[in-house]
Every structure is written in structure tokens, then in C-alpha cells.
Design a protein around this motif. Structure first.
Motif, PDB file in Angstrom:
ATOM      1  N   ASP A   1     141.781 -24.380  16.704  1.00 38.02           N
ATOM      2  CA  ASP A   1     140.456 -23.996  16.205  1.00 38.02           C
ATOM      3  C   ASP A   1     139.408 -25.041  16.573  1.00 38.02           C
ATOM      4  O   ASP A   1     138.274 -24.698  16.942  1.00 38.02           O
ATOM      5  CB  ASP A   1     140.491 -23.831  14.685  1.00 38.02           C
ATOM      6  CG  ASP A   1     141.232 -22.579  14.240  1.00 38.02           C
ATOM      7  OD1 ASP A   1     141.430 -21.680  15.083  1.00 38.02           O
ATOM      8  OD2 ASP A   1     141.609 -22.506  13.054  1.00 38.02           O
ATOM      9  N   GLN A   2     139.786 -26.298  16.471  1.00 36.84           N
ATOM     10  CA  GLN A   2     138.842 -27.376  16.786  1.00 36.84           C
ATOM     11  C   GLN A   2     138.452 -27.348  18.260  1.00 36.84           C
ATOM     12  O   GLN A   2     137.269 -27.485  18.609  1.00 36.84           O
ATOM     13  CB  GLN A   2     139.456 -28.728  16.428  1.00 36.84           C
ATOM     14  CG  GLN A   2     138.499 -29.903  16.606  1.00 36.84           C
ATOM     15  CD  GLN A   2     139.101 -31.217  16.127  1.00 36.84           C
ATOM     16  OE1 GLN A   2     140.237 -31.259  15.651  1.00 36.84           O
ATOM     17  NE2 GLN A   2     138.350 -32.292  16.245  1.00 36.84           N
ATOM     18  N   LEU A   3     139.443 -27.149  19.125  1.00 36.70           N
ATOM     19  CA  LEU A   3     139.167 -27.101  20.562  1.00 36.70           C
ATOM     20  C   LEU A   3     138.270 -25.919  20.910  1.00 36.70           C
ATOM     21  O   LEU A   3     137.255 -26.073  21.605  1.00 36.70           O
ATOM     22  CB  LEU A   3     140.483 -27.006  21.339  1.00 36.70           C
ATOM     23  CG  LEU A   3     140.352 -26.856  22.859  1.00 36.70           C
ATOM     24  CD1 LEU A   3     139.699 -28.092  23.472  1.00 36.70           C
ATOM     25  CD2 LEU A   3     141.717 -26.599  23.495  1.00 36.70           C
ATOM     26  N   MET A   4     138.633 -24.743  20.427  1.00 36.06           N
ATOM     27  CA  MET A   4     137.855 -23.549  20.751  1.00 36.06           C
ATOM     28  C   MET A   4     136.483 -23.580  20.082  1.00 36.06           C
ATOM     29  O   MET A   4     135.493 -23.098  20.634  1.00 36.06           O
ATOM     30  CB  MET A   4     138.624 -22.286  20.351  1.00 36.06           C
ATOM     31  CG  MET A   4     139.938 -22.119  21.108  1.00 36.06           C
ATOM     32  SD  MET A   4     139.702 -22.109  22.917  1.00 36.06           S
ATOM     33  CE  MET A   4     141.347 -22.589  23.471  1.00 36.06           C
ATOM     34  N   GLY A   5     136.426 -24.179  18.896  1.00 33.56           N
ATOM     35  CA  GLY A   5     135.143 -24.319  18.219  1.00 33.56           C
ATOM     36  C   GLY A   5     134.182 -25.192  19.003  1.00 33.56           C
ATOM     37  O   GLY A   5     132.981 -24.898  19.087  1.00 33.56           O
ATOM     38  N   ALA A   6     134.704 -26.257  19.598  1.00 34.35           N
ATOM     39  CA  ALA A   6     133.859 -27.136  20.412  1.00 34.35           C
ATOM     40  C   ALA A   6     133.340 -26.393  21.641  1.00 34.35           C
ATOM     41  O   ALA A   6     132.166 -26.548  22.025  1.00 34.35           O
ATOM     42  CB  ALA A   6     134.651 -28.370  20.835  1.00 34.35           C
ATOM     43  N   LEU A   7     134.193 -25.575  22.242  1.00 37.34           N
ATOM     44  CA  LEU A   7     133.753 -24.791  23.401  1.00 37.34           C
ATOM     45  C   LEU A   7     132.689 -23.775  23.001  1.00 37.34           C
ATOM     46  O   LEU A   7     131.701 -23.569  23.724  1.00 37.34           O
ATOM     47  CB  LEU A   7     134.947 -24.075  24.037  1.00 37.34           C
ATOM     48  CG  LEU A   7     135.999 -24.956  24.718  1.00 37.34           C
ATOM     49  CD1 LEU A   7     137.162 -24.109  25.220  1.00 37.34           C
ATOM     50  CD2 LEU A   7     135.389 -25.755  25.864  1.00 37.34           C
TER      51      LEU A   7
END
Length: 211
Positions: free
Chosen positions: A197-203
Motif C-alpha cells: 500500500d505504501q509503495l502504490m500510494g507513493a506512486l
């Protein structure tokens, strides 16, 4: 006996009994629509998928841009079915679908990313096929390109999210691509939903706040 006829017979027997008072009994099972189509002459889902992709890629001037987007929407709805998604390779539709990620029309790139995300979501077989077809680098490129439309980037991120969750080989490819772009610093456990979630949220934040 033909397998379709056998299943039809089983379904008929299971749903033909009535109580002594003659009160109709509600059917408690559904017959596979593909069997019904095969028996009564309708197109199978595989044929509908092929027809949709043929319309999407057609150069026939009578097939309008809107017609093609409708065909794409129909295609996406068909591959919401797990069996249909897993049938993309047998029907030779993975390659033309991935080709649409590079289409000159932004709407087509968006719809292609959306369809890929639908096909691979919670589906290891399709996640494996996306890797085998080398589709992840193109999705990363779409997801991170500052000159790409926001909605296209968001659909590409959706596809990446669906491809990577609980699938470490896909996550490793995506994080390696992102590391080359300076957007990821290390490996991520594909089974760690918070990290995903953190990775995709940053994108997504990057896509929504692009210059």
C-alpha cells in the motif's frame, strides 16, 4: 455423451423435482452460460473476447472510436471472470492486449492497463503470464511518466498493484524498475500488504501531483 449435454442432464435432474403439493421449487444452481451458449448456438465467452479485441484493433472506418471503447469495456467485464482471464493466453489475446499499452490513443492505453489489472488481480496464473510477456516494465513506464495522463497513470498503478500483491517475482521486477527511476530504495515483501500500500500510494501521489 458430450460433456455439455451431460452437465445439462445433471442440471435438469437436480432442478426437476417438486414436492407432493406441486409447489414449484426455486432452482438452487446455475447452469454454466458457456454450456448454454454451446448447446443453443450462442457465442462462448472466448469468442466474445476475441470479437471485442478484433473490434478494438480494427481499422474498419465504420467501427468508431466510441465503438472500440465499448468493446474494451465489454472485454474488461468478460475477464472479471477468473476462467476467462486465465484463457487469455489460449485465445492469443495477451499480446494484443499488451500492445494496446503503447497505443497512440490515451484512452486505449488506460483501458488496456485497466484490463490487465482486472486479469491479474488475485490470479497467480495471470500474474505469471504478465511476467512471461514482459508487461511489467511497460506498466511501470506508464505509471511514472510525467507526460502521461493522470487517469492513465492511475490505471497503470492499479495494474501494478494487482500484479505485485502476494506475487514476489512480479514485485521484484517492479521494484527493480522503480529503483532505476529513483522511486524505490529496496526490495519489498509482496505478502506485506502495508508495504504494498505504501509503495502504490507513493506512486498514486506522484501521479496526482505531477508538475
Amino acid at each position: 455423451m458430450d460433456p455439455g449435454l451431460s452437465k445439462l442432464l445433471q442440471w435438469s435432474v437436480a432442478n426437476s423435482s417438486e414436492p407432493a403439493d406441486g409447489t414449484p421449487v426455486a432452482s438452487n444452481s446455475q447452469l454454466d452460460p458457456n454450456i448454454m451458449n454451446a448447446l443453443f448456438g450462442g457465442p462462448s465467452d472466448a469468442e466474445l473476447m476475441k470479437s471485442s479485441m478484433a473490434a478494438i484493433r480494427s481499422s474498419d472506418p465504420e467501427i468508431t472510436h466510441e465503438d472500440k471503447l465499448i468493446a474494451f469495456d465489454n472485454f474488461e467485464q468478460l475477464i472479471e471472470n477468473l476462467d476467462n482471464a486465465n484463457n487469455l493466453e489460449a485465445t492469443e489475446l495477451w499480446d494484443p492486449l499488451l500492445d494496446c499499452l503503447n497505443h497512440e490513443e490515451g484512452e486505449f492505453r488506460k483501458m488496456a492497463a485497466w484490463c490487465i489489472g482486472t486479469a491479474v488481480q488475485n490470479n497467480k496464473k495471470s500474474q505469471d503470464m504478465l511476467i512471461a510477456k514482459s508487461g511489467l516494465p511497460t506498466l511501470v513506464k506508464l505509471a511514472t511518466a510525467n507526460d502521461e495522463g493522470t487517469q492513465i497513470r492511475l490505471k497503470a498503478i492499479y495494474a501494478l498493484s494487482s500484479a505485485c500483491r502476494n506475487h514476489q517475482p512480479a514485485m521484484d521486477i517492479v521494484t527493480a524498475e522503480l529503483k532505476n527511476l529513483g522511486k524505490c530504495s529496496g526490495t519489498i515483501n509482496a505478502g506485506d500488504m502495508d508495504a504494498c500500500d505504501q509503495l502504490m500510494g507513493a506512486l498514486r501521489n506522484d501521479a496526482l501531483t505531477k508538475p
